[in-house]
Design an enzyme around this catalytic site. Sequence first.
Site, PDB file in Angstrom:
ATOM      1  N   SER A   1     102.423  84.958  43.817  1.00  0.00           N
ATOM      2  CA  SER A   1     102.882  85.736  44.983  1.00  0.00           C
ATOM      3  C   SER A   1     104.356  85.460  45.292  1.00  0.00           C
ATOM      4  O   SER A   1     105.117  86.398  45.596  1.00  0.00           O
ATOM      5  CB  SER A   1     102.008  85.459  46.200  1.00  0.00           C
TER       6      SER A   1
ATOM      7  N   HIS B   1      94.302  83.768  41.940  1.00  0.00           N
ATOM      8  CA  HIS B   1      95.268  83.320  42.969  1.00  0.00           C
ATOM      9  C   HIS B   1      94.571  83.445  44.332  1.00  0.00           C
ATOM     10  O   HIS B   1      93.505  82.863  44.539  1.00  0.00           O
ATOM     11  CB  HIS B   1      96.524  84.182  42.820  1.00  0.00           C
TER      12      HIS B   1
ATOM     13  N   HIS C   1      93.916  74.028  39.183  1.00  0.00           N
ATOM     14  CA  HIS C   1      95.232  74.487  39.642  1.00  0.00           C
ATOM     15  C   HIS C   1      96.220  74.425  38.485  1.00  0.00           C
ATOM     16  O   HIS C   1      96.113  73.563  37.607  1.00  0.00           O
ATOM     17  CB  HIS C   1      95.751  73.632  40.801  1.00  0.00           C
TER      18      HIS C   1
ATOM     19  N   ARG D   1      95.949  70.678  51.101  1.00  0.00           N
ATOM     20  CA  ARG D   1      95.557  71.789  51.981  1.00  0.00           C
ATOM     21  C   ARG D   1      94.032  71.809  52.137  1.00  0.00           C
ATOM     22  O   ARG D   1      93.505  72.195  53.171  1.00  0.00           O
ATOM     23  CB  ARG D   1      96.067  73.119  51.412  1.00  0.00           C
TER      24      ARG D   1
ATOM     25  N   ASP E   1      91.597  77.120  48.344  1.00  0.00           N
ATOM     26  CA  ASP E   1      90.605  78.185  48.539  1.00  0.00           C
ATOM     27  C   ASP E   1      89.167  77.675  48.553  1.00  0.00           C
ATOM     28  O   ASP E   1      88.264  78.407  48.965  1.00  0.00           O
ATOM     29  CB  ASP E   1      90.768  79.243  47.437  1.00  0.00           C
TER      30      ASP E   1
END
Length: 440
Positions: free
Chosen positions: A241, A271, A318, A327, A373
């Site tokens: 992105s 993603h 990842h 995160r 995610d």
Amino acid sequence: MGQIKKKFIDRALPKAEIVKKLRNEYGNVVIGEVTIGQVLSGMKGIVGLLTCTSKLDPEEGIRFRGYTIPELRDMLPKLSPEDEPLPEGLFYLMLMDEMPTDEDVHYIQNEWIKRAHVPKHVFDVIDSLPRDTHPMNQFVTAIVAMAGSSRFMKAYEAGAAKKDYWDSTYEGVMDLIARIPRIAAYVYRHTYHNGRHIEPDSDLDWAGNLAHMMGYDNDEVKKLFRLYMTIHADHEGGNVSAHTTHLVGSALASPYQAYAAGMLGLAGPLHGLANQEVIKWVFEMMQEIGTEDPSKEQIAAYVLKTLADGRVVPGYGHAVLRKTDPRYIAQREFCLKYLPNDPLFKVISRIYEVVPPILSTVGKIKNPWPNVDAHSGAILVHYGIKEYEFYTVLFAVSRALGVLSSLVWDRVYGLPLERPSSQNTRWFIEKAGIDSPVKF
Ligand code: CMX
């Protein structure tokens, strides 16, 4: 000129001079070499971009302008000491390279409230789309529909000088970020609430207002959204992105066009769409096993089946990280504080115990640990936001902060059209010095 813009450019211009010097006088300095493996593995590890807003360390995770996520949660301005950081502050930090004061955050907040008006035709465009259009497609369509109001394009068409491109880009970026929560909430209510929309509340902060316009006025949801919008904002320059926004922006596309392009990249399942894929995978697992409280053994069997079917385990792995994503940890801490007994949180925690050891045994997977995610969906479900096809839109709202503050810097630095070289297969075969049994 607004006070932030003036302060920004006074600081940015001397930096732009240094970048110009690097380009003009030190352009021949060698900074690395490239292998066939890197090119054929998605250009991993090749330094090919200049990005200042954040830096990703494989072991430690993301730092935004040098600050880790725990540091941001501690140091960025908040509405109250026990709240989560205001994403306005993170935007300020990424743009200005300076920890904001409460006053700075207040200034950004007011600017975004002033600029939040969305032209009516944009709502008409969303309304004209079938309700079952994927929310990311609706969101990006709406962003493109706004591109006509780009201040950058107007300035460009009026003959703005190259050295001034940053100025109208800054204005466009501020306009766009201000409008994004309204668009996201409109898509949400269009899709899931029969088009019964909720007006913005100009007393609320950027993330809190998004929760409000979506229909969630619970204080905890607003806290969650502040955290969510902070941790998803940026992840260095090479992710799809950010890189796409930068690449499209390098052709002097407007912030609206560059951001829309970047978000179409975010909409891919490898993603940002992984956040919807995770929760879908978890629900499918529960349904297939026939319990909402699967044991570790049952989860392990389902993971092995997923791999045997040739699918990826969403939310794990990842391209750069080699440890549990901070995160993920930040979201886990939020759960431990606010929803420790939530049944889905318990399942997510159990999956965290089960998946890494299994993925570690699959030799080719470089990172068996969870990414951002793997966690976000479970918290949203807890608060009633169960429409998982919408989750990537929330990611996109946050990602605007990073990719668009970077775009302003791209324009200050006068970064040129991006145009790497490509070669055909024969060229690689010759470089490898092998004979190919098939003709290319
Ligand atoms: N499950 C199964 N296989 C996986 C895997 C996973 N979670 N993660 C990596 N692999 C596989 C890859 O598909 C690849 O297989 P092939 O060689 O057969 O193509 C191999 O392991 C090597 O991959 P890698 O070098 O470890 O990882 P990549 O940099 O190629 O890909 C990523 C990274 C994130 C796309 C990958 O780990 C993945 O598909 N994860 C699941 C999807 C996901 O969670 N994406 C979200 C990432 C965070 C974000 O951007 O939002």
